[in-house]
Design a protein around this motif. Structure first.
Motif, PDB file in Angstrom:
ATOM      1  N   GLU A 222       0.827  -1.204   0.000  1.00 48.03           N
ATOM      2  CA  GLU A 222       0.000   0.000   0.000  1.00 48.03           C
ATOM      3  C   GLU A 222       0.861   1.255   0.000  1.00 48.03           C
ATOM      4  O   GLU A 222       0.464   2.281  -0.563  1.00 48.03           O
ATOM      5  CB  GLU A 222      -0.941   0.006   1.209  1.00 48.03           C
ATOM      6  N   SER A 226       0.237   4.003  -2.836  1.00 46.15           N
ATOM      7  CA  SER A 226      -0.068   5.387  -2.453  1.00 46.15           C
ATOM      8  C   SER A 226       0.934   6.355  -3.082  1.00 46.15           C
ATOM      9  O   SER A 226       0.568   7.469  -3.479  1.00 46.15           O
ATOM     10  CB  SER A 226      -0.086   5.530  -0.932  1.00 46.15           C
ATOM     11  N   ARG A 229      -0.007   6.599  -6.816  1.00 48.96           N
ATOM     12  CA  ARG A 229      -1.200   7.446  -6.989  1.00 48.96           C
ATOM     13  C   ARG A 229      -0.843   8.919  -6.838  1.00 48.96           C
ATOM     14  O   ARG A 229      -1.309   9.768  -7.614  1.00 48.96           O
ATOM     15  CB  ARG A 229      -2.282   7.040  -5.981  1.00 48.96           C
ATOM     16  N   LYS A 230      -0.015   9.227  -5.842  1.00 47.40           N
ATOM     17  CA  LYS A 230       0.354  10.617  -5.604  1.00 47.40           C
ATOM     18  C   LYS A 230       1.213  11.171  -6.746  1.00 47.40           C
ATOM     19  O   LYS A 230       1.010  12.308  -7.193  1.00 47.40           O
ATOM     20  CB  LYS A 230       1.104  10.747  -4.274  1.00 47.40           C
TER      21      LYS A 230
END
Length: 234
Positions: A222, A226, A229-230
């Motif tokens: 994760e 994350s 995605r950022k």
């Protein structure tokens, strides 16, 4: 070279140790103001757009302000295995590498020796050196130092390691890694843009821009998602 005042109340990395490295004191990076390197060589293990056919002229500096406990180069970053070198000695090694046919000069974890690196980059450009200069770092940078570095480096090659305070606290004993890393990355992209050209075959090597790297950590998927995605969002 006159030792820079930046070593006297050292604020070169996010640790902001404030130690006087010219007096032999050391902070998180474990280094004084005496420059030390572990290797200076044509490196063929970077991304193809960096190493190309003839290698990246890579200088590995001893010590590191990030201090990830799992570092694959722990002999250099944590145990500081290497040799001392003067500023002019460093310049000579960098010049020899640049003249050997490598595609670029690649300064690995240069933050804590930035005054030396700045001296080398400035002298080489005055001598007419044309190869791109690379800042190859942990992502753990001060954005204001990146602003200064951008006047000398053509390419930024940062890691983005952690996106949670819990994980970065566990791995480097600083819960604020992500804040520093993404702030620094914003400044890198503002100054240099994305990597150009981006040729995954390595036939054409990069000349300018930013390339982010990320290490997937065991059991921390994760964290990786994350970060991806950022990066995509921003």
């Amino acid at each position: 070279m006159t030792i820079s005042s930046q070593y006297r109340n050292c604020q070169l990395c996010p640790r902001s140790c404030s130690v006087d490295r010219t007096a032999g004191q050391t902070g998180w990076c474990s280094e004084t103001s005496t420059c030390r390197i572990a290797a200076a060589t044509a490196h063929h293990g970077e991304e193809p757009c960096i190493s190309g056919a003839y290698g990246s002229g890579t200088i590995f500096f001893c010590g590191c302000s990030c201090q990830c406990f799992f570092c694959q180069n722990f002999q250099i970053s944590l145990e500081s295995t290497g040799e001392t070198i003067t500023a002019d000695g460093l310049l000579a090694k960098a010049r020899e590498l640049a003249d050997s046919g490598v595609h670029n000069l690649n300064f690995v974890t240069p933050d804590h020796f930035w005054p030396h690196v700045k001296y080398v980059c400035n002298a080489l450009r005055k001598d007419g050196c044309k190869v791109p200069f690379i800042c190859n770092g942990s992502g753990y940078h001060k954005s204001e130092i990146i602003t200064e570095m951008a006047d000398f480096f053509d390419i930024f090659l940062p890691d983005i390691k952690y996106n949670t305070s819990t994980l970065s606290k566990q791995c480097i004993d600083d819960a604020d890694y992500a804040d520093f890393a993404f702030s620094a990355l914003d400044k890198m992209c503002e100054k240099k843009g994305f990597l150009q050209p981006f040729d995954t075959t390595g036939r054409t090597t990069a000349e300018k821009g930013v390339l982010v790297r990320h290490l997937v950590l065991p059991g921390q998927i994760e964290n990786t998602f994350s970060i991806l995605r950022k990066l995509r969002h921003e």
